[in-house]
Design an enzyme around this catalytic site. Sequence first.
Site, PDB file in Angstrom:
ATOM      1  N   HIS A 308       0.884  -1.079  -0.479  1.00  0.00           N
ATOM      2  CA  HIS A 308       0.183  -0.245  -0.359  1.00  0.00           C
ATOM      3  C   HIS A 308       1.139   1.232   0.048  1.00  0.00           C
ATOM      4  O   HIS A 308       1.758   1.608   0.474  1.00  0.00           O
ATOM      5  CB  HIS A 308      -0.695  -0.377   1.449  1.00  0.00           C
ATOM      6  N   ASP A 366      -8.137  -4.639  -0.399  1.00  0.00           N
ATOM      7  CA  ASP A 366      -8.769  -5.283  -2.011  1.00  0.00           C
ATOM      8  C   ASP A 366      -8.661  -6.290  -2.200  1.00  0.00           C
ATOM      9  O   ASP A 366      -9.214  -6.982  -2.971  1.00  0.00           O
ATOM     10  CB  ASP A 366      -7.706  -3.989  -2.789  1.00  0.00           C
TER      11      ASP A 366
END
Length: 432
Positions: A308, A366
């Site tokens: 991320h 995700d």
Amino acid sequence: MSEKLATLSFSDGTPSVDFPIYSGTVGPDVVDVRALYAKTGKFTFDPGFMSTASCRSNITYIDGDKGILMYRGYPIEQLAENSDFLEVAYLILNGELPNAAQKKEFDDTVTKHTMVHEQLSFFFRGFRRDAHPMAVLVGVVGALSAFYHDALNINDPRDREISAYRLIAKLPTITAMTYKYSMGQPFMYPKNELSYVENFLYMMFGTPCEEWKPNPVLTRAVERILILHADHEQNASTSTVRLAGSTGANPFACIAAGIASLWGPAHGGANEAVLKMLDEIGDVKNIPAFIKRVKEKDGHAMLMGFGHRVYKNYDPRAKLIQQTCHEVLAELKLKDNKLIELAMALEKVALEDDYFIQRKLYPNVDFYSGIVYKALGIPVSMFTAIFALARTTGWIAQWKELIGDTEQKIGRPRQLFVGATKRDFVPLAKRK
């Protein structure tokens, strides 16, 4: 004036200058460089705004190194476990959790604004059936200002509040209509007796042919996903909303701009990319070869759903969504589903491999959210649209905060110009 100062010295003869240092309630200090150009004739250069705070905010705090995410000071884990989405929406918008009376009033107001103007349904006919849902959302949400122009004075607190209610209430309806249109099914009108998430699922999956009943496990799963995606500090789409808002644009236009930004595969489209990656791998036995290609930086092998931009530790949302994923699969009797088996095996390999550990490539939200959507029967093309539905609350709160910030000015980033210097025009006949 801040008592702490940062001194900037130069090697080109420019005199040293001092800049104030400000401290937030948590997080790193910031150096106020607003006077840099006036004092030195120089700008800072920060592509991607990696070291630049663009605003003051008291909504969401992230500590990427420690894996912390908080809305208004409340850890995301506590909110996801104990709240429903509208309670979190109230918190994000107002700064405090509601009491029982405030919660009921907020829920009732949102519920009574879920219908959209009937003429808005005609907009959908202008899109092809196979249009991407995000393209439809950008167009329809942007068009809301043509139907609800009675409360567009951004300097009026009451108008801002009305627009906020309308956006939060109508996004589930518009998102569901986008899905129904792509399926060739009739639009389903909201029902006031259903909760916010139940209403969304009803409008997505209900039909006039038979009665639709909410499933508490699936409702709670979607509720949790919406909470986890409600806000995420100054990311690309939020910054887009703020930049558009700094011009004085109406809130519907600003949210449409945010939806357009979220559409990018490096932002809101990441969970869609996870499903494509798993489809590409195909089987657990193919994971070692895939991992090998990732390490060798084969351009066609990318580990999606790991790592991320902010989190350099385990994404706190990923742990919660992993639990939700198992609950959904158990409820739908998909525990032995090949997709989740593949995802879990891939996660295990990545978490135990030094290559990924050293690079801190942990699973992010995700990685699992796409699997949950898939299990619920939601097509891949709708993943980012549901993300936009969730993030609308955060966007509105950020927009309202921007409008109320007396220090805020129209966004105008500077540049390091590397193009041609002044040159004289040559008539066409004389050019070689």
